[in-house]
Design an enzyme around this catalytic site. Structure first.
Site, short mmCIF file in Angstrom:
data_model
loop_
_atom_site.label_atom_id
_atom_site.label_comp_id
_atom_site.label_asym_id
_atom_site.label_seq_id
_atom_site.Cartn_x
_atom_site.Cartn_y
_atom_site.Cartn_z
N ILE A 88 0.83 -1.20 0.00
CA ILE A 88 0.00 0.00 0.00
C ILE A 88 0.86 1.25 0.00
O ILE A 88 0.61 2.20 -0.75
CB ILE A 88 -0.96 -0.01 1.21
CG1 ILE A 88 -1.94 -1.20 1.09
CG2 ILE A 88 -1.73 1.31 1.31
CD1 ILE A 88 -2.83 -1.39 2.30
N TYR A 90 -3.24 -9.22 15.76
CA TYR A 90 -3.10 -8.10 14.84
C TYR A 90 -4.15 -7.04 15.09
O TYR A 90 -3.85 -5.83 15.18
CB TYR A 90 -3.20 -8.62 13.40
CG TYR A 90 -3.27 -7.53 12.35
CD1 TYR A 90 -2.24 -6.62 12.18
CD2 TYR A 90 -4.38 -7.42 11.52
CE1 TYR A 90 -2.30 -5.63 11.22
CE2 TYR A 90 -4.46 -6.45 10.54
CZ TYR A 90 -3.42 -5.55 10.39
OH TYR A 90 -3.49 -4.56 9.44
N ALA A 136 3.79 -1.67 9.32
CA ALA A 136 3.10 -2.54 10.27
C ALA A 136 3.40 -3.99 9.95
O ALA A 136 3.73 -4.34 8.81
CB ALA A 136 1.59 -2.31 10.25
#
Length: 362
Positions: free
Chosen positions: A12, A180, A78
Site C-alpha cells: 500500500i 493483529y 506494520a
C-alpha cells in the site's frame, strides 16, 4: 508538502508514494525491507523514483534525522495478518505499537502535527447486525461446534434467531479478535493520545480488504485475493472457506492511495483522531471474489471446503458515508474491473519459505 511515508516500499505504501509524488509532493520513503516481506533482493524497483531510506520506524535516531522539514507523516509500516500463533504477539506489539509510539514521540520532538495512520477494519470484529425482534445486537464469538456443523451465521445472543448483516460505521463498538487487530486498535489509542496532548491532527483510515498490483503472495500473511490467484496459477481450484457467502468490501489499492492523499490534503480536527472507513461501498462475498478471479484467469471453478480461519468473522461490510462527507472520497475502481485486472497484475515476488522468515513478518 514534504511527507514521510513509513512502510513506503510495501504494497500500500508504495502506491501512496507514487500518487503523492505525481501530485507534486516531496516524498520520503522509510522502510526496514525485512526479508519476511521483501525477500533478499533489496529495495523494490518502485522505490527508485523517491527519496528512500532503509531503516526501522522503531529507531528514534533514524527518525530524528528524517523528520526535520517534514510537514506530515503517513504511517503505513506494520506487521500484518491474523497472527499465525500466539508466540507472534511480541513481534506484533513491537512493530505496530512500540513502533507507533517511537514515531509519535519523534514527531512531537520535531514539531510535526499531522498524521495519517493506516488503520484497519479488523478493529470492528464482527460487523453490524440486526435481529428482527431485538434490533441492533452484538453477536458473540462464533463457536467451533457451529462452524464444524456448517452453521456459519452468528445468531442473536438473546433469541438465537438468524441475524441480518448491515453496514458498519466508524462509531460501532470495537471488538478486536486477533493479535493483529488488538495492535491496530492500540495504534489508534496511541495516536489519539498524541493528538490530545499536542493539539495534533490524526486520521485513522480503516482499510477494508485491499487488493491490487504489488500485493504480497505465497506467505502465511497474504490476503485472500492473492491466495486465490496463486492457486489458480498452479492450475488448482481456489479453496473457499465456510460456505463462501461471508461478506467483505474489497477495495482497490489505488483507491486506498487516493484516500490517503485526500486525508493529507484535509487535516482532521485539531486534538483528535478521526477514524474513517476506506472501502469501495460495493459489498461482495468471498465466493464472488473466487468466481470472478477464476473466470478472469480461465481457471477451475472454486471449491467450497467449509471450516473457518481462527479468529475470523462472518460479515464486515463498511459504511462509506463518513469518507464521502469528510474526505470527499469515492472509490474509483469497480469490483469486476479490479478483479479482472488483478488476474494479470504484477505481484510482489514470493518470499523464501524458511522458518525464520515466517516467524517475523513485517
Amino acid at each position: 508538502m514534504r511527507i514521510l511515508i513509513t512502510g513506503g516500499a510495501g504494497f500500500i505504501g508504495s502506491h501512496i508514494a507514487d500518487l503523492l509524488a505525481a501530485d507534486g509532493h516531496e516524498v520520503v520513503v522509510l522502510d526496514a525491507l525485512l526479508p519476511q516481506a521483501h525477500g533478499r533482493a533489496g529495495a523494490p524497483s518502485w522505490t527508485r523514483d523517491h527519496e528512500f531510506v532503509e531503516g526501522d520506524v522503531r529507531d528514534a535516531e533514524v527518525l530524528g534525522r528524517l523528520l526535520p522539514g517534514v510537514d506530515a507523516v503517513c504511517h503505513q509500516a506494520a506487521m500484518v495478518g491474523h497472527g499465525v500463533d500466539p508466540s507472534d504477539a511480541p513481534l506484533y506489539a513491537s512493530h505496530n505499537d512500540y513502533g507507533t509510539a517511537v514515531l509519535l514521540a519523534a514527531m512531537h520532538a520535531a514539531g510535526i502535527g499531522r498524521l495519517v495512520l493506516a488503520g484497519s477494519m479488523v478493529v470492528y470484529g464482527e460487523g453490524h447486525y440486526a435481529c428482527p425482534e431485538h434490533g441492533d445486537v452484538r453477536p458473540g464469538a462464533r463457536r467451533g461446534t457451529d462452524v464444524d456443523a456448517g452453521r456459519f451465521e452468528p445468531p442473536c445472543p438473546q433469541c438465537g434467531r438468524p441475524l441480518e448483516p448491515g453496514l458498519v460505521g466508524e462509531d460501532a463498538v470495537l471488538d478486536p479478535r486477533s493479535t493483529y487487530a488488538a495492535t491496530k486498535l492500540a495504534q489508534e489509542h496511541l495516536a489519539a493520545a498524541w493528538a490530545r496532548q499536542t493539539g495534533g491532527s490524526a486520521w485513522s483510515l480503516r482499510y477494508h480488504n485491499v487488493y491490487g498490483p504489488r500485493m504480497p503472495r505465497d506467505t502465511p500473511y497474504a490476503g485472500v485475493a492473492s491466495i486465490f490467484r496463486s492457486a489458480l496459477e498452479r492450475g488448482e481450484a481456489p479453496r473457499v472457506l465456510e460456505d463462501g457467502r461471508q461478506r467483505r468490501d474489497f477495495v482497490h489499492v489505488t483507491d486506498v492511495a487516493l484516500a490517503n492523499a485526500l486525508a493529507l490534503a484535509r487535516p482532521a480536527a485539531p486534538g483528535t483522531l478521526t477514524p474513517v472507513n476506506v472501502c469501495s461501498g460495493e459489498p461482495h462475498t468471498i465466493g464472488d471474489l473466487a468466481r470472478e478471479l477464476a473466470a478472469a484467469m480461465a481457471g477451475p471453478e472454486p471449491v467450497v471446503v467449509g471450516g473457518a480461519r481462527p479468529a475470523d468473522v462472518r460479515h464486515v461490510v463498511a459504511d462509506p458515508a463518513r469518507a464521502r462527507e469528510l474526505l470527499g472520497f469515492h472509490a474509483q475502481v469497480h469490483f469486476a474491473d479490479g478483479v479482472k485486472a488483478f488476474a494479470t497484475d504484477p505481484l510482489r515476488d514470493p518470499v523464501e519459505n524458511d522458518v525464520a522468515m515466517i516467524k517475523k513478518p513485517f
